[in-house]
Design an enzyme around this catalytic site. Structure first.
Site, PDB file in Angstrom:
ATOM      1  N   HIS A 178       0.818  -1.217   0.000  1.00  0.00           N
ATOM      2  CA  HIS A 178       0.000   0.000   0.000  1.00  0.00           C
ATOM      3  C   HIS A 178       0.852   1.268   0.000  1.00  0.00           C
ATOM      4  O   HIS A 178       0.351   2.352  -0.294  1.00  0.00           O
ATOM      5  CB  HIS A 178      -0.990  -0.016   1.180  1.00  0.00           C
ATOM      6  CG  HIS A 178      -0.399   0.277   2.512  1.00  0.00           C
ATOM      7  ND1 HIS A 178      -0.039  -0.710   3.401  1.00  0.00           N
ATOM      8  CD2 HIS A 178      -0.114   1.441   3.142  1.00  0.00           C
ATOM      9  CE1 HIS A 178       0.430  -0.170   4.513  1.00  0.00           C
ATOM     10  NE2 HIS A 178       0.392   1.150   4.372  1.00  0.00           N
ATOM     11  N   ASP A 229       0.102  -7.596   1.368  1.00  0.00           N
ATOM     12  CA  ASP A 229       0.534  -6.218   1.563  1.00  0.00           C
ATOM     13  C   ASP A 229       2.059  -6.093   1.608  1.00  0.00           C
ATOM     14  O   ASP A 229       2.610  -5.402   2.470  1.00  0.00           O
ATOM     15  CB  ASP A 229      -0.081  -5.633   2.838  1.00  0.00           C
ATOM     16  CG  ASP A 229       0.066  -4.112   2.883  1.00  0.00           C
ATOM     17  OD1 ASP A 229       0.197  -3.489   1.820  1.00  0.00           O
ATOM     18  OD2 ASP A 229       0.070  -3.552   3.997  1.00  0.00           O
ATOM     19  N   SER A 313       4.655   2.821   7.857  1.00  0.00           N
ATOM     20  CA  SER A 313       4.330   1.647   7.037  1.00  0.00           C
ATOM     21  C   SER A 313       5.544   1.188   6.231  1.00  0.00           C
ATOM     22  O   SER A 313       6.196   1.982   5.567  1.00  0.00           O
ATOM     23  CB  SER A 313       3.197   1.961   6.064  1.00  0.00           C
ATOM     24  OG  SER A 313       1.963   1.893   6.695  1.00  0.00           O
TER      25      SER A 313
END
Length: 471
Positions: A178, A229, A313
């Site tokens: 992402h 992911d 992230s």
């Protein structure tokens, strides 16, 4: 594209507070023929000495000239040909020194031992050279106020990455899918507190994916796995300054199989896009399942109370030995919730990352040369997948006549689950992957087809065509 995956309330792209590698000379002995008389011996000896002296002098001159030419040729090759390979050997991060503790196999003693074995400062110092800041620029299309047209604008998002390997030409960095999803331009900043400003990168980002910003190096997406992911991005070593190459390191991979609730951990990432920052906490729970705001479920996650903020992230979750045990992925954001961050266990991520690292690094293809499949695609809802026991992939709503898909045997109702060895999460994911393939390329795809109520997978080979409007 969101900076961070959140649970709870959905976020928009406006940056609002989220929720959830010589010659050898060989001397040989010869036979000397003696002359018939003494005078002849003396003359021949003098003559021989003169000739030998001249020969040696010529050999020395030749050797000097050859050496100069050889060095000049090497310099010219390095300077002008620029092979792109670096002589710098990238090292691996060091293990944090451990204090001696009583050996005991009990979980309580293991947790106590790990907590006392290294300090947060030691872990940060050892591991920081392996963590990078990532900035992506994507193009957003916004409808006009009256709805008759739309305009495009560039927006930047920030994330983190971990150096997990290299090859002859590239440095390989792991991150979240992402973080790079939808990016038209991708850049990496290495060790240091200063990173390129996201707004500056937005302005300087070229349409071809190149970037000209101080302290930032252009990167390319090497492979992605949307279901888990995960993604790997590649940076050319020839693009990285040598002094930087001498500082950065490859992360030391640990194991997440033997983690225990209550173990101390350290998180490092590009929080809020300001550069590398360090937080510490404890493992709160294991094998957690969460549902993110894009409607996908993630399972088997590590829950930690170490602060995980937007920009973290793709960053590193480390044990107190400085070993990588997880990749930070999501946080729970709510005004009534504190300290609920989640990371993908490294034991789960490692085989996926290894597969992605071995893929060919591709560039996006010009629209006029882009490969054409000839299908209409749809994305399956989570409810439909669960209700009909359907595999995850791109659902084929329609197949055009005489298209590459039809010639390969793909039919309406099939689900394309893999494309050129890559998992396909949905229709949009397949369309995104197609941007990296030229017309005329031969590709293997795996399709799932319902037979007597059960989906069976088959591998087909297809040759990508040219869009009719480009012919």
């Amino acid at each position: 594209m969101n900076d961070e995956r959140n649970l709870g309330e959905k976020t928009d792209d406006s940056g609002q507070q989220p929720r959830y590698e010589h010659y050898q000379f060989h001397e040989e002995q010869g036979t000397v023929l003696k002359p018939s008389g003494p005078s002849g011996h003396r003359r021949n000896q003098n003559s021989f000495q003169k000739k030998a002296g001249a020969t040696i002098a010529l050999a020395v001159i030749f050797g000097l000239v050859a050496a100069v030419v050889f060095q000049a040729a090497n310099f010219a090759a390095d300077r002008f040909l620029n092979t792109g390979k670096s002589s710098v050997q990238i090292k691996t991060t060091d293990s944090v020194d451990l204090q001696e503790t009583a050996s005991d196999d009990s979980t309580a003693d293991k947790v106590l031992s790990d907590s006392e074995n290294g300090t947060v400062a030691a872990v940060a110092q050892a591991s920081m050279p392996s963590v990078v800041a990532i900035t992506t620029v994507s193009v957003q299309e916004i409808p006009s106020f009256f709805g008759y047209s739309s305009r495009q604008y560039k927006s930047a998002s920030t994330g983190s990455g971990i150096i997990v390997g290299d090859n002859d030409d590239e440095l390989l960095i792991a991150t979240n899918n992402h973080v790079v999803d939808g990016a038209t331009t991708l850049s990496v900043c290495f060790i240091g507190d200063d990173v390129a400003n996201a707004e500056t990168e937005t302005v300087n980002a070229g349409d071809n994916g190149d970037l000209n910003v101080e302290d930032a190096v252009s990167a390319k997406i090497k492979g992605t796995d949307a279901d888990n992911d995960l993604a790997v991005v590649a940076v050319k070593k020839s693009d990285i300054p040598e002094d930087t190459l001498n500082q950065i390191k490859i992360a030391q991979i640990g194991s997440s199989d033997d983690l225990a609730v209550g173990q101390q951990v350290v998180a490092i990432g590009n929080a809020l896009g300001y550069g590398q920052s360090v937080t510490s906490g404890w493992i709160s729970a294991l094998n957690r399942t969460i549902s993110t705001d894009d409607g996908t479920n993630s399972t088997g996650l590590i829950q930690t109370d170490a602060a995980i903020n937007p920009g973290n992230s793709g960053g590193a979750l480390l044990n107190m030995k400085g070993e990588l045990i997880g990749i930070n992925s999501a946080k729970y954001a709510d005004s009534a919730v504190e300290g609920m961050g989640y990371a993908i266990p490294i034991s789960k991520a490692k085989p996926i990352l290894e597969e992605l690292m071995n893929r060919e690094t591709r560039e996006k293809v010009d629209s006029s040369k882009k490969g054409y499949l000839g299908v209409s695609l749809a994305s399956l809802t989570t409810e439909a997948i669960e209700m009909y026991n359907m595999p995850t992939g791109a659902f084929v709503r329609n197949v055009e006549d005489d298209s590459p898909a039809q010639e390969a045997g793909i039919c309406k109702g099939d689900i394309i689950v893999k494309f050129d060895g890559q998992k396909v999460s949905d229709g949009d994911d397949l369309l995104d992957k197609l941007q990296y393939y030229k017309s005329g390329e031969k590709i293997e795809a795996v399709i799932a087809r319902a037979t007597n109520g059960e989906y069976e997978e088959n591998t087909v080979e297809l040759t990508l065509g040219t869009r009719p409007d480009n012919e």
